[in-house]
Enzyme design. Structure first.
Site, short mmCIF file in Angstrom:
data_model
loop_
_atom_site.label_atom_id
_atom_site.label_comp_id
_atom_site.label_asym_id
_atom_site.label_seq_id
_atom_site.Cartn_x
_atom_site.Cartn_y
_atom_site.Cartn_z
N THR A 150 65.83 -26.12 20.87
CA THR A 150 65.36 -27.17 21.93
C THR A 150 64.84 -28.37 21.29
N ASP A 151 65.01 -29.65 22.15
CA ASP A 151 64.50 -30.79 21.70
C ASP A 151 63.08 -30.74 21.73
N GLU A 152 62.23 -29.82 22.29
CA GLU A 152 60.99 -29.61 22.45
C GLU A 152 60.10 -29.81 20.68
N ASP B 232 66.20 -4.99 21.41
CA ASP B 232 65.14 -5.87 21.12
C ASP B 232 65.34 -6.53 19.83
N ILE B 233 65.39 -7.86 19.48
CA ILE B 233 65.67 -8.63 18.49
C ILE B 233 64.68 -8.41 17.29
N ARG C 214 49.48 -29.44 33.07
CA ARG C 214 49.66 -28.49 32.03
C ARG C 214 48.90 -29.13 30.74
N ALA D 224 68.47 -15.50 22.62
CA ALA D 224 67.43 -14.63 22.87
C ALA D 224 65.97 -15.32 22.33
N LYS E 115 67.24 -7.58 25.59
CA LYS E 115 66.19 -6.94 25.65
C LYS E 115 65.85 -6.59 27.25
N THR F 77 58.95 -13.00 19.53
CA THR F 77 60.33 -12.93 19.63
C THR F 77 60.98 -13.98 18.95
N LYS G 63 59.63 -22.23 18.54
CA LYS G 63 61.16 -22.54 18.16
C LYS G 63 61.48 -23.35 16.90
N TYR H 132 55.01 -22.55 22.49
CA TYR H 132 56.65 -22.35 22.52
C TYR H 132 57.43 -23.16 21.69
N SER H 133 57.12 -24.66 21.61
CA SER H 133 57.99 -25.54 20.72
C SER H 133 57.55 -25.21 19.26
N ASN I 190 59.36 -36.50 36.72
CA ASN I 190 59.51 -35.40 37.49
C ASN I 190 59.40 -35.69 38.64
P1 NAD Z 1 65.80 -17.36 29.58
O1 NAD Z 1 64.04 -17.23 29.49
O2 NAD Z 1 66.31 -17.60 30.76
O3 NAD Z 1 66.66 -16.01 28.69
C1 NAD Z 1 66.28 -15.54 27.57
C2 NAD Z 1 66.83 -14.47 27.50
O4 NAD Z 1 66.48 -13.65 26.34
C3 NAD Z 1 66.44 -12.94 28.59
O5 NAD Z 1 67.81 -12.61 29.00
C4 NAD Z 1 65.73 -12.01 27.93
O6 NAD Z 1 65.76 -10.87 28.40
C5 NAD Z 1 66.27 -12.19 26.42
N1 NAD Z 1 65.24 -11.95 25.39
C6 NAD Z 1 63.99 -12.31 25.47
N2 NAD Z 1 63.16 -11.54 24.37
C7 NAD Z 1 64.28 -10.82 23.74
C8 NAD Z 1 63.95 -10.13 22.73
N3 NAD Z 1 62.62 -9.82 22.12
N4 NAD Z 1 65.29 -9.50 22.37
C9 NAD Z 1 66.28 -9.39 22.99
N5 NAD Z 1 66.40 -10.31 24.23
C10 NAD Z 1 65.52 -10.80 24.46
O7 NAD Z 1 66.12 -18.53 28.40
P2 NAD Z 1 67.14 -19.66 28.83
O8 NAD Z 1 66.62 -20.83 29.45
O9 NAD Z 1 68.36 -19.23 29.08
O10 NAD Z 1 67.18 -20.44 26.97
C11 NAD Z 1 68.06 -19.62 26.10
C12 NAD Z 1 67.73 -20.26 24.76
O11 NAD Z 1 68.04 -21.79 24.70
C13 NAD Z 1 66.48 -20.33 24.35
O12 NAD Z 1 66.56 -19.86 22.95
C14 NAD Z 1 65.74 -21.58 24.51
O13 NAD Z 1 64.72 -21.83 23.63
C15 NAD Z 1 66.99 -22.48 24.37
N6 NAD Z 1 67.02 -23.80 25.07
C16 NAD Z 1 66.78 -23.46 26.46
C17 NAD Z 1 66.50 -24.95 27.25
C18 NAD Z 1 66.43 -24.95 28.79
O14 NAD Z 1 66.22 -26.03 29.31
N7 NAD Z 1 66.31 -23.57 29.61
C19 NAD Z 1 66.87 -25.96 26.77
C20 NAD Z 1 67.24 -26.04 25.49
C21 NAD Z 1 67.11 -24.88 24.75
P1 TYD Z 2 59.84 -26.73 32.97
O1 TYD Z 2 61.11 -26.58 33.73
O2 TYD Z 2 58.77 -25.62 32.69
O3 TYD Z 2 60.54 -27.28 31.39
P2 TYD Z 2 59.96 -27.75 30.21
O4 TYD Z 2 58.36 -27.81 30.20
O5 TYD Z 2 60.70 -26.92 29.14
O6 TYD Z 2 60.61 -29.09 29.96
O7 TYD Z 2 59.04 -28.20 33.57
C1 TYD Z 2 59.97 -29.42 33.56
C2 TYD Z 2 58.79 -30.37 33.70
O8 TYD Z 2 58.51 -30.23 35.18
C3 TYD Z 2 57.82 -30.56 32.75
O9 TYD Z 2 57.26 -31.95 32.62
C4 TYD Z 2 56.41 -29.89 33.55
C5 TYD Z 2 56.91 -30.16 35.00
N1 TYD Z 2 56.53 -29.05 35.88
C6 TYD Z 2 56.05 -29.32 37.31
O10 TYD Z 2 55.43 -30.55 37.31
N2 TYD Z 2 55.38 -28.41 38.06
C7 TYD Z 2 55.97 -27.03 37.83
O11 TYD Z 2 55.51 -26.10 38.74
C8 TYD Z 2 56.67 -26.50 36.62
C9 TYD Z 2 57.17 -25.31 36.41
C10 TYD Z 2 57.18 -27.72 35.79
#
Ligand code: NAD
Ligand code: TYD
Length: 350
Positions: A132-134, A61-62, A288, A84, A36, A102, A161, A157-158, A256
């Protein structure tokens, strides 16, 4: 064997690495990036491969069932790799509804499209959901998440998911949809949106701005280099047993504060600053809400059954990541200023 695969969220952080890996490693596959382009989607992430003949982009958009149905009819995919999502915990605390739309409704819409498209012939098809592990909640000082750990999500969020994971499993049991799910720990690496801890800190250190550490900085995350996650996704997509879930992680736990201190040391070295300069930017801020204390993945199953393990040590991966951000200042500046969104509005006339 030729395959047509829809990768959702391919313009995001992890999705762009998955798209790059599949497009370059499998020239016979047709890869459709369905995204999207929210604030987190950035086609610049794929500029190096977007001219390859086996790559196509569809802006969609999904949650839009009609459009998703049309895309499935147009390409007749053999596989879906679904990334996505709305992915930032802090945003989910301020706007949970968007995450339900989403992550839950969007996933359901894709499941319905796959079920309709594959009805009567599920042979060779796969719907692979990236999670995600969350979803497992928060650990105390010991223990690890296995594939059997009960779900206990604690942020919007979690929770969103977890709901999507449950729906994917329900479609396997109810409609025999061929599925896999993987639950991965925190990723880091190039193209990570600078609202997340590591890229935000790199950007702030570079610009001599405070590094915000939530609470006491004692929360623990298990970090994996994003390209290793993409490699795991490749392995699970091709070898994962239908119906199975796989945990993916780096066996790499950091508080952290320890992580940020290491990052500060690397940044001092790279920027030619005196040791200790960047660490002075560390600033403790309000915690947080509902901040999960610790995540740690037991990735034994994927190693034992599919032969995957991480390739990079954390120090090496973090240094590579810093190098990438320093070499791609324009990418970072465009993202931070929001210029890339204006560019796409113009480019795609939307
Ligand atoms: P991101 O936020 O960087 O990217 C998400 C992508 O999804 C973007 O390109 C966005 O445009 C697209 N998107 C959002 N809403 C949409 C919709 N309604 N329709 C179509 N596209 C849409 O996310 P990421 O960090 O790359 O994570 C990708 C996946 O992996 C997610 O499902 C997330 O839950 C999972 N994940 C992420 C992490 C992490 O550390 N980032 C760890 C484990 C799992
Ligand atoms: P984040 O990168 O948002 O990933 P997640 O919450 O999915 O694990 O955050 C990683 C860790 O860092 C989390 O414990 C929250 C903390 N954090 C900060 O301390 N400061 C920040 O500005 C952000 C964005 C995260």
């Amino acid at each position: 064997m030729k395959k047509t695969i829809i990768i959702t969220g391919g313009a995001g952080f992890i999705g762009s690495h998955v798209v790059r890996l599949f497009v370059t490693k499998y020239p016979d596959y047709k890869i459709i990036n369905l995204d999207k382009l929210t604030y987190a989607g950035n086609l610049e992430n794929l500029r190096d491969i977007d001219q390859l003949p086996n790559y196509t982009f569809e802006k969609a958009d999904i949650t839009d069932a009609k459009r998703i149905g049309e895309i499935f009819a147009k390409y007749q995919p053999d596989g879906v790799i679904h990334l996505a999502a709305e992915s930032h915990v802090d945003r989910s605390i301020t706007n949970p509804l968007e995450f339900i739309q989403t992550n839950v409704v969007g996933t359901l819409t894709l499941l319905n499209a796959a079920r309709d498209a594959w009805k009567g012939n599920m042979e060779g098809k796969k719907f692979y959901h990236i999670s995600t592990d969350e979803v497992y909640g928060s650990l105390g000082e010991t223990g690890m998440f296995t594939e059997e750990t009960p779900y206990d999500p604690r942020s919007p969020y979690s929770a969103s998911k977890a709901s999507s994971d449950h729906l994917v499993r329900a479609y396997y049991h109810t409609y025999k949809l061929p599925i896999n799910i993987s639950n991965c720990s925190n990723n880091y690496g190039p193209n990570h949106f600078p609202e997340k801890l590591i890229p935000l800190s790199i950007n702030n250190i570079k610009n001599n701005k405070p590094i915000p550490i939530y609470g006491k900085g004692e929360n623990v995350r298990d970090w994996l280099y994003v390209v290793d996650h993409a490699r795991a996704i490749d392995v699970i997509f091709h070898k994962g047993v239908i119906g199975e879930t796989y945990n993916i992680g780096g066996h790499n736990e950091w508080t952290n504060i320890k992580l940020i201190k290491l990052l500060c040391e690397i940044m001092d070295k790279k920027l030619g600053r005196a040791p200790g300069t960047s660490a002075k930017l560390i600033t403790y801020v309000t915690d947080r809400a509902g901040h999960d204390l610790r995540y740690a993945i037991d990735a034994t199953k994927i190693k034992r059954e599919l032969g995957w393990e991480p390739s990079l040590q954390f120090e090496e991966g973090l240094e590579k990541t810093v190098d990438w951000y320093l070499a791609n200042e324009q990418w970072l500046n465009n993202v931070v200023s929001g210029d890339y969104e204006k560019y796409y509005a113009k480019q795609y006339n939307r």
